[in-house]
Design an enzyme around this catalytic site. Structure first.
Site, PDB file in Angstrom:
ATOM      1  N   TRP A   1      -5.168  -0.180  10.572  1.00 42.42           N
ATOM      2  CA  TRP A   1      -5.125  -0.378   9.117  1.00 42.42           C
ATOM      3  C   TRP A   1      -4.442  -1.178   7.747  1.00 42.42           C
ATOM      4  O   TRP A   1      -5.503  -1.870   7.461  1.00 42.42           O
ATOM      5  CB  TRP A   1      -4.047   1.116   7.867  1.00 42.42           C
ATOM      6  CG  TRP A   1      -3.846   1.130   6.786  1.00 42.42           C
ATOM      7  CD1 TRP A   1      -3.019   1.528   6.010  1.00 42.42           C
ATOM      8  CD2 TRP A   1      -5.007   1.609   6.165  1.00 42.42           C
ATOM      9  NE1 TRP A   1      -3.973   1.566   5.202  1.00 42.42           N
ATOM     10  CE2 TRP A   1      -5.085   1.553   4.630  1.00 42.42           C
ATOM     11  CE3 TRP A   1      -6.440   1.439   6.624  1.00 42.42           C
ATOM     12  CZ2 TRP A   1      -5.895   1.933   3.355  1.00 42.42           C
ATOM     13  CZ3 TRP A   1      -7.912   1.895   5.571  1.00 42.42           C
ATOM     14  CH2 TRP A   1      -7.024   2.175   3.800  1.00 42.42           C
TER      15      TRP A   1
ATOM     16  N   TYR B   1       1.196  -0.922  -0.176  1.00 38.59           N
ATOM     17  CA  TYR B   1      -0.325  -0.045   0.102  1.00 38.59           C
ATOM     18  C   TYR B   1       1.010   0.948  -0.347  1.00 38.59           C
ATOM     19  O   TYR B   1       0.971   1.855  -0.592  1.00 38.59           O
ATOM     20  CB  TYR B   1      -0.889   0.131   1.519  1.00 38.59           C
ATOM     21  CG  TYR B   1      -1.631   1.365   1.801  1.00 38.59           C
ATOM     22  CD1 TYR B   1      -2.456   1.832   0.096  1.00 38.59           C
ATOM     23  CD2 TYR B   1      -1.586   2.252   2.852  1.00 38.59           C
ATOM     24  CE1 TYR B   1      -3.823   2.454   1.023  1.00 38.59           C
ATOM     25  CE2 TYR B   1      -2.720   3.554   2.399  1.00 38.59           C
ATOM     26  CZ  TYR B   1      -3.104   3.620   1.837  1.00 38.59           C
ATOM     27  OH  TYR B   1      -4.240   4.822   1.601  1.00 38.59           O
TER      28      TYR B   1
ATOM     29  N   GLU C   1     -11.181   3.427   4.915  1.00 39.64           N
ATOM     30  CA  GLU C   1     -11.162   4.073   5.725  1.00 39.64           C
ATOM     31  C   GLU C   1     -11.438   4.652   6.657  1.00 39.64           C
ATOM     32  O   GLU C   1     -11.958   4.673   7.542  1.00 39.64           O
ATOM     33  CB  GLU C   1     -10.364   5.931   5.013  1.00 39.64           C
ATOM     34  CG  GLU C   1      -9.172   6.145   4.256  1.00 39.64           C
ATOM     35  CD  GLU C   1      -7.938   5.897   4.913  1.00 39.64           C
ATOM     36  OE1 GLU C   1      -8.313   5.471   6.157  1.00 39.64           O
ATOM     37  OE2 GLU C   1      -7.104   5.483   4.728  1.00 39.64           O
TER      38      GLU C   1
END
Length: 180
Positions: free
Chosen positions: A44, A14, A36
């Protein structure tokens, strides 16, 4: 050298391929807004590991389809394999798809809406230390408030700050990061 938060295989990918890279693709803008929002209260890494399950459960983030989900489809999502079974978060994806379409109607596309907050220019913070990166700021608060008025859910200032990084409005790669 890369930013130190990117430790897991998913986070490194990512970081290297997407984080803080300018994004104008409508589907990607929606997808990152969803992911998100799903991160709220979680790491995350957890969300990145579940990304493919979200792709499958939510029709590859096709916001047109998501906005028109039937009651039965929504009920099935509460049991979908591999995603977080939080009803508020799942329902927020559907309401955000509807709000996303309304913004597209008003502004021509979501890209124009979100990038107009920064006069269509990337904000390069040029941080030296990760401790300098705030959880939220005045801009993320302003966008959060505007999005909430438009019916978006799970778009608080902290989520929106992360979103601005995710879509490249903010470049928060540290100055010594090779992916700046």
């Amino acid at each position: 050298m890369r930013c130190s938060w990117a430790k897991s295989k998913e986070a490194i990918k990512y970081h290297d391929d997407q984080w803080c890279k300018e994004t104008h693709d409508e589907k990607m803008l929606f997808k990152m807004l969803v992911l998100e929002g799903m991160q709220a209260g979680l790491s995350w890494d957890t969300i990145l590991k579940k990304e493919e399950a979200y792709n499958q459960a939510f029709d590859d983030f096709d916001y047109h389809k998501i906005a028109s989900y039937s009651k039965e489809k929504i009920e099935s999502l509460y049991e979908a394999e591999g995603i977080i079974h939080n009803r508020l978060k799942i329902n927020s994806i559907i309401s955000n798809a509807k709000a996303f379409l309304k913004v597209q109607e008003e502004f021509g596309n979501f890209d124009h809406y979100i990038w107009s907050f920064v006069d269509f220019k990337v904000i390069d913070h040029r941080y030296v230390d990760e401790k300098e990166i705030p959880a939220s700021d005045a801009l993320s608060t302003k966008i959060s408030q505007d999005m909430k008025k438009r019916g978006f859910k799970f778009v608080g200032p902290v989520i929106i700050y992360s979103y601005l990084q995710a879509i490249g409005i903010y470049n928060d790669h540290l100055l010594n990061c090779e992916w700046r």
